[in-house]
Write an enzyme that holds these catalytic residues in place. Sequence first.
Site, short mmCIF file in Angstrom:
data_model
loop_
_atom_site.label_atom_id
_atom_site.label_comp_id
_atom_site.label_asym_id
_atom_site.label_seq_id
_atom_site.Cartn_x
_atom_site.Cartn_y
_atom_site.Cartn_z
N VAL A 304 0.84 -1.20 0.00
CA VAL A 304 0.00 0.00 0.00
C VAL A 304 0.87 1.25 0.00
O VAL A 304 0.57 2.25 -0.66
CB VAL A 304 -0.96 0.00 1.21
CG1 VAL A 304 -1.70 1.33 1.31
CG2 VAL A 304 -1.95 -1.14 1.09
N ALA A 305 1.97 1.21 0.74
CA ALA A 305 2.85 2.37 0.82
C ALA A 305 3.51 2.66 -0.53
O ALA A 305 3.80 3.81 -0.86
CB ALA A 305 3.91 2.16 1.88
N ASP A 351 0.74 26.41 -42.00
CA ASP A 351 0.28 27.12 -43.19
C ASP A 351 0.79 28.56 -43.14
O ASP A 351 1.24 29.03 -42.08
CB ASP A 351 -1.26 27.15 -43.23
CG ASP A 351 -1.85 25.79 -43.56
OD1 ASP A 351 -1.24 25.07 -44.35
OD2 ASP A 351 -2.91 25.46 -43.01
N THR A 725 -4.92 13.01 2.40
CA THR A 725 -4.20 14.27 2.64
C THR A 725 -3.36 14.73 1.47
O THR A 725 -3.16 15.93 1.28
CB THR A 725 -3.29 14.11 3.88
OG1 THR A 725 -2.30 13.12 3.63
CG2 THR A 725 -4.10 13.72 5.10
#
Length: 919
Positions: A304-305, A351, A725
Amino acid sequence: MTERGDGPVVTTRARSRTGPARPPAGALPFDPSEPLPRLRRELATGPDGLSAREAARRLAVHGPNEVRRKAHTSFSRELVGQLVHPLALLLWAAAVLAFVADLAVLGWAVLAVIVVNAGFALLQERQAERAVETLARYLPEQALVVRDGRPLTVEARDLVPGDVIVLEEGDKVPADARVTEGGVEVDLSMLTGESVPAERVAAAGLLGAPLLEEPNLVLSGTSCVEGQARAVVFATGDRTELGRIAALSQRTRREESPLEHQVKKVAWLIAGVATGMGAVFLVVGVAVGLPVTDSLMFAIGLLVANVPEGLLPTITLALAVGVRLLARQGALVKRLSAVETLGSTSVICTDKTGTLTRNRMRLRTLWTVGHGTDEGPWTRTLLRAGALCTTVTRDADGELHGDPTEAALVTGAAERGVPVDPERRDAERRALFRFDPRLRLMSVVQEGEEAGRARVVVKGAPEVVLSRVLPGPDRAAARSAAQRLAEGGMRVLAVAARDLPLGEEPPAHRQDAESELTLLGLVGLYDPPRSEVAAAVGRCHEAGVRVHVVTGDGGATAAAIAREVGIGVPRLEVVAASESLGDDELDRLLAEGDAEVVFARSSPETKLKVADTLRAHGRIVAMTGDGVNDAPALHRAHIGVAMGRSGTDVAREAAAMVLTDDDFATIVTAIESGRRVYDNVRKFIVYIFAHATPEIVPFLVFALSAGAVPLPLTVLQILAIDLGTETLPALALGRERSEPGIMRRPPRSERESVISHDMLVRSWGCLGAVSAVLVTAGYFYVLRRAGWQPGAPTGPGSPLHDAYVTATTATFAGIVTCQVGTAFAARTDHAALREIGVLSNPLLLAGIAFELVFTAALVYAPPLQRVFGTAALPWDVVLLIATFPVLVWGTDELRRARRRRRASPVTGSVRAVERDTRR
């Protein structure tokens, strides 16, 4: 389209296109340029058309007359492909872990992110198909056809080669056909971007001319605005010009952008690192004596980290912000990843008319026999004659409508005190010989000032008009003057006249009228460059971006405009006949040379060849276009740029970006914005990655101590950091202003990784390491203050349990406060924070305020304390972690200052610093 007055020393008028070259032998079953009797024999048809039975047989052979769409992958298959994207797989893992951790709300939130990103990708993949569907809308549903000698209305899809069709004012042309009787004015704007209709009549063809220049061909999808004609169909369905463009558009499918490619590589890198570390430390945990359940918890926490759950949505939203900002600046970006691709653009193919110039032709210079370019009373005759030899009209509001060149003649004459009223001009006109693209002339017979006397007025290409002027020394002087004016960027027309004898009737044939003329002078018309283009080209050169001009105009005029706006540094090469360029010559011009190139007299096929060559040599190409037949090149370029004002619907569908103001300077602004977005993507990657170290180190302390040190952080607290956060500050970093010197860097390589070695060292080794030391120190400070010793129990019911919960809360809050310092540090790659302003990003300040409030709620609100395992922090701990932001930011600020000092004495240039930071 061949224009009035075209010639070797004459520029073409605004928005000119030479059109596609004639298809190679074998591309069409019938050659529409061969003599009409032979074409009819090959088509086995005649003036009375086909029989109904023969038409039915040919329909079975040739198929329906429609733009066919290539079969595409099923929606479900495309959806599955997006759902197994490497970063999507990581998000799936994050969602599973959230559900395992009994945090269903966060799990559903991650799943929603997966679906939203997959939806964005699916919409992008349908872009080419939408462009082809837009092409199909140009075809009429029904057509008037002659069969069995009688006109009847049939479904347009049932037309076949050999059918004789009837065209009238307001009709759409249902197939490519050769005019056999009568004549029509055809609006070719859907193919060329030209707003002025072209005349198509029953006449002989032009030897070797492109299809759009043939005076006797009408092409599928164009509209008849005036006249009546009959035409024999020679191509239907996929063999028409429209069908060929549709096929090219579908073959040149969009390739993934550099950012999309790099994100996939990063995703696999993260997945490998996360999985490998989880497996290794699971084994380590068991080896050092940890219970299997604790080792599994440790492995899940490590995974998870490592997984940056907010990375993909943060990139998506940052690109969306870039799209919104560019829209305010006149650039509508239709594909999110195109914002980033703009930043890596190394070549712009543009162009000329309307993009580099204002597309507002103005009369600039007059040349008269014996007086040169001096203007005086003798120029009145030239001005009046030129304004009379026009067909423009004036509406109720006083606006002129018609050919921009003729409008410039009428306006210029009025500004110099010789006004010509179009209504009175037409009332006094006794004959009109319209512009003939083969002759490059137009002539009128007007009533003279003396009653009963008429005057022939002719205007056109100087070399053609001069060949009809009576012999004399003035012809050589006029040729030299015409060459000088063309080299000055002007379109040059010659005007000549002949007074008819008193009472003589106007000539019945133009060859009788356009002979034995007296030269009145030359007219120089000018479409001025946009005032902001020169500065924009200069910024391109500073940024290492080369600018090539791909235009249908003549070489002398295009080169003059290019030089005037600064294109051609260090040198300019002009290709006068771009259609004849081979691959070897294109390689020489574009691969190794340092020149900027003007591709004159070019067609949309030229654009496609140029884009392919540049791509083959590793360039990132931005290509402008406005016509339907520009669509393949717009698809093929990394960034197709369509004109919002003058462009066609198909060009806008095919392009990745639409300029609402048709301005070249907007492209350069978009490149700068793309570089800023890419820099900001790297900034929030630094910000997100920096938190992996302080999240991983607590688990390493736990494992390496064999459990003697309790886990300093829980899985739920990690998820609160990764999805709670850090998200808003990361998004706010996507709104950072450009750093000084952003447009003085060379373009980055397509192979350059979005995550560099320097970024990883900065994220993990500097910002992350400092954060890890600080939060670990805070954790041990709380435990030791409560009397904890290594190995002492801290589980529920133990005397140290409350101190342990407070210590994990300190770790959690410490990581959040370190995020604040990291956010300020990540705002610049090498410049000091004061250079961009400490308070210059209000969204970042709001994001920091949110994460502090969110953290306070988790720490002090009892319901959230029970969910996340937190406890209220004492004031001394609060004061301790309040110093973390300054320490983290200050350390990185010192590191950047040291690098600036080290680079500056050696090189004394901004570029050295930038190269150092990009390594």
